[in-house]
Scaffold this active site. Sequence first.
Site, PDB file in Angstrom:
ATOM      1  N   TYR A  12      -0.087  -4.714  -2.537  1.00 15.91           N
ATOM      2  CA  TYR A  12       1.151  -3.932  -3.065  1.00 15.91           C
ATOM      3  C   TYR A  12       2.160  -4.617  -3.384  1.00 15.91           C
ATOM      4  O   TYR A  12       2.627  -4.472  -4.798  1.00 15.91           O
ATOM      5  CB  TYR A  12       1.655  -3.433  -1.355  1.00 15.91           C
ATOM      6  CG  TYR A  12       1.122  -2.214  -1.060  1.00 15.91           C
ATOM      7  CD1 TYR A  12      -0.291  -1.693  -1.186  1.00 15.91           C
ATOM      8  CD2 TYR A  12       1.764  -1.421   0.169  1.00 15.91           C
ATOM      9  CE1 TYR A  12      -0.679  -0.689  -0.654  1.00 15.91           C
ATOM     10  CE2 TYR A  12       1.258  -0.215   0.769  1.00 15.91           C
ATOM     11  CZ  TYR A  12       0.041   0.236   0.056  1.00 15.91           C
ATOM     12  OH  TYR A  12      -0.529   1.179   0.869  1.00 15.91           O
ATOM     13  N   SER A  23      -2.175 -10.372   2.127  1.00 13.12           N
ATOM     14  CA  SER A  23      -2.822 -11.209   3.189  1.00 13.12           C
ATOM     15  C   SER A  23      -4.317 -11.312   3.287  1.00 13.12           C
ATOM     16  O   SER A  23      -4.970 -10.593   2.870  1.00 13.12           O
ATOM     17  CB  SER A  23      -2.632 -10.207   4.521  1.00 13.12           C
ATOM     18  OG  SER A  23      -1.419  -9.868   4.484  1.00 13.12           O
ATOM     19  N   GLU A  63       1.373   0.968   8.556  1.00 13.69           N
ATOM     20  CA  GLU A  63       1.743  -0.035   8.853  1.00 13.69           C
ATOM     21  C   GLU A  63       2.918  -0.427   9.656  1.00 13.69           C
ATOM     22  O   GLU A  63       2.604  -1.440  10.540  1.00 13.69           O
ATOM     23  CB  GLU A  63       1.972  -0.676   7.281  1.00 13.69           C
ATOM     24  CG  GLU A  63       2.090  -2.477   7.279  1.00 13.69           C
ATOM     25  CD  GLU A  63       2.142  -2.757   5.929  1.00 13.69           C
ATOM     26  OE1 GLU A  63       2.757  -2.103   5.134  1.00 13.69           O
ATOM     27  OE2 GLU A  63       2.122  -4.088   5.755  1.00 13.69           O
ATOM     28  N   GLN A  91      -4.817  -5.846   1.083  1.00 13.05           N
ATOM     29  CA  GLN A  91      -3.823  -4.790   0.575  1.00 13.05           C
ATOM     30  C   GLN A  91      -2.997  -5.552  -0.624  1.00 13.05           C
ATOM     31  O   GLN A  91      -2.384  -6.689  -0.452  1.00 13.05           O
ATOM     32  CB  GLN A  91      -2.784  -4.892   1.576  1.00 13.05           C
ATOM     33  CG  GLN A  91      -1.848  -3.627   1.183  1.00 13.05           C
ATOM     34  CD  GLN A  91      -0.707  -3.811   2.148  1.00 13.05           C
ATOM     35  OE1 GLN A  91      -0.176  -4.735   2.598  1.00 13.05           O
ATOM     36  NE2 GLN A  91      -0.236  -2.613   2.758  1.00 13.05           N
TER      37      GLN A  91
END
Lengths: 392, 360
Positions: A137, A170, A259, A135
């Site tokens: 972000y 991650s 999430e 991800q």
Amino acid sequence: MVQDADDITRFRADIRAWLDANCPQEMRDGAVDEDSICWGGKNWNFTSEAQKTWLERCAAAGYTVPTWPKEYGGAGLNRDQEKIFYEELAHINARRPLQSFGIWMLGPALLHFGTDAQKLHFLPPIARGEIRWCQGYSEPGAGSDLASVQTRAEDKGDHWLVNGQKVWTSYADKADWIFALLRTDKDAPKHKGISFVLIDMESEGVSTRPIRLISGASPFCETFFDNVKVPKSYGAEIPAQVGEVNRGWDVAKYLLTHEREMISGSAMLAGSGRSLGAILSESGHLDDPILRADAMRAEIDELAFGLTLERYKDQSESGQGTGDASAMLKYVGTELNKARQELIMSGAGSDALEWDDGRAPLWLRSKANSIEGGTSEVMLSILSRRVLGLPG
Amino acid sequence: MLADAARGFLDEATPVARLRALRDAGQTHDPALWQEMALMGWAGVLVPEAAGGADMGFAAANVLAEEMGKSLSASPFLSTAVIAATALRQVSDARATEAMRAIAEGGRTYALAIDEGAKHDPEATTLRAERVGNGFRLTGEKRFVVDGGFVDRLLVLARTDDGLTLFDIPADRAGIARDAQPMIDSRDAARIRFSGVEATGEDVLGQVDDAMTVLAPALRAGQAALAAEMTGLAAGAFGLTLGYLKERKQFGVLIGGFQALQHRAAHLWCDCEVTASAILHAGRMLDNDPANAALAVSLAKARASQTAQLAVQEGVQMHGGIGMTDAFDMGFYMKRARVGAEWLGDYGYHAGVVARLRGF
């Protein structure tokens, strides 16, 4: 959603029989630590033949993503059936066959916002554990203020030209693909110029650098995009972005809700859901009255939180969206897990201070729970404005 | 829905002002209000239909208690409709049926005379029921008998030769002296002395030396309903506070815009939500699996005590000076929260139950 008792009994018996026949003995050790997780992906090295067999059998039956529709690799289970499936999994102490950000996050986003062709293209490889996603972000300048992303995607006709940097990605160094928030319109108001874009990590110009954490582990990376060409389409009706261009914030917000729920759930799983009393009794220090009292309080709060998680899941399944209230689950669940880890450390005394003991990394890791996916303070601000209607 | 219907009635009939008026008149009981509640079926919420009740179950009783808590409605609902009715339900004889019928009609009220010390501790009972011929003679003292000052009958826990025994006797029987304990919450409580009170075998509820078969389910029902009331109380106090944050201005702005207060309000809301789950769970367990409901009930009571106290403390603090005045309602919430936290077992008592059942 409630079915008659006979159906439920039959379904449970079917699941039990299937698990009995298909779950390898080595996968029934209840392990939830980092080393025993199966993340899948192109470069995945199975830790054992049993792990591979377990994944393949579950994937074939749709049980890596039990509630996804069958055409996308799921088993099409409803919420009651899913609950029974996981109860039976827990009953034989089975490991989860596969975990991934594709399952937790991209999957739900695609199921909600994706085109049919996008779903067919991207979901089955996630369900089979063939493609591992990460991800993208946060950025160095966009943490809690996520909508401030600066990583640019310039429109070059048939492709986007991407430049910038992500952080706290991650397992970016192990992932095959990334779903990233990119600024596709630098002149629009900050929430209106963002797109949610899917990028192959093998693209030229993508590089990663792991970040060493206080726990000693490096689950997060910095991810750099240097003149990366991202095709606008991966095939007919398969755009590179999920949802509309410049409307990526809607997708991100939707996913953040997922999430938060996931983090709240996994936070409780971090201690494998066992009674704190049982854990601390084993370490032999529950006779300390102060520790005992603190642990009793924590136990009460954890039990009540577990019931809350269940209640919110039921609500969301019955169509009453929990929406912003999921910030509550994230806030309470992560704060409780931090408290739990503190108590486990206190109970274990100096035994837990040695690196090899294994408890310290979990304790240190838990400190990120109330930062990642929106800090506790952001959660409280969301609740006060959107749920309580306080001025902001 | 039951909650909406109850809310409609309670807003009209018993706003906090009614408790205030009762207090100002020097009274602790409002017989007219209890009659109205009985007419709506609330007195018989746990009484079987065969005995003239509504038999709606524990989850429904909790819903009613929660709504009553929001506006601090004072009535013998917990002591009579929940605790006594549940105790009587454990006994299937004609007298118990008759007693339940009287409860459902609003014609008979009960109090539970159980504690003797300052803390809830049924096992520590010393009030003696001495065998005399075919009957008993009760001697001792009970304290904090909630609603004990006005009720028609008492459930009295007494020590007999080989255990504890529960008696169901009229509150005006010879040898019983009731002294009012004026409580901070303006509700009824009494200290009751038993001086050689005569009782027969007929007065025993359940079996001699085996009070808990009858009493334990009644206590659990009462604890759960009290927890529900306190959750309602927390919601009522929080509602006042949230309203105030949206109207009070200081430094030229609404105080609800200050992040320090926003985060505390949001934290309190989270606490209320988590406790609400424990209350719902307790009601479901009492209805569906009563033999295994102890953990759920103690969890609910512990959480509710904590949440209600947080709600009233934050309520006073966020209101500032006005929260400290008697003219404002928050004080009523604070005082009831303190009494409710103590009655039928405080946080420590119920945390102890949870700990035992969770392998501590």
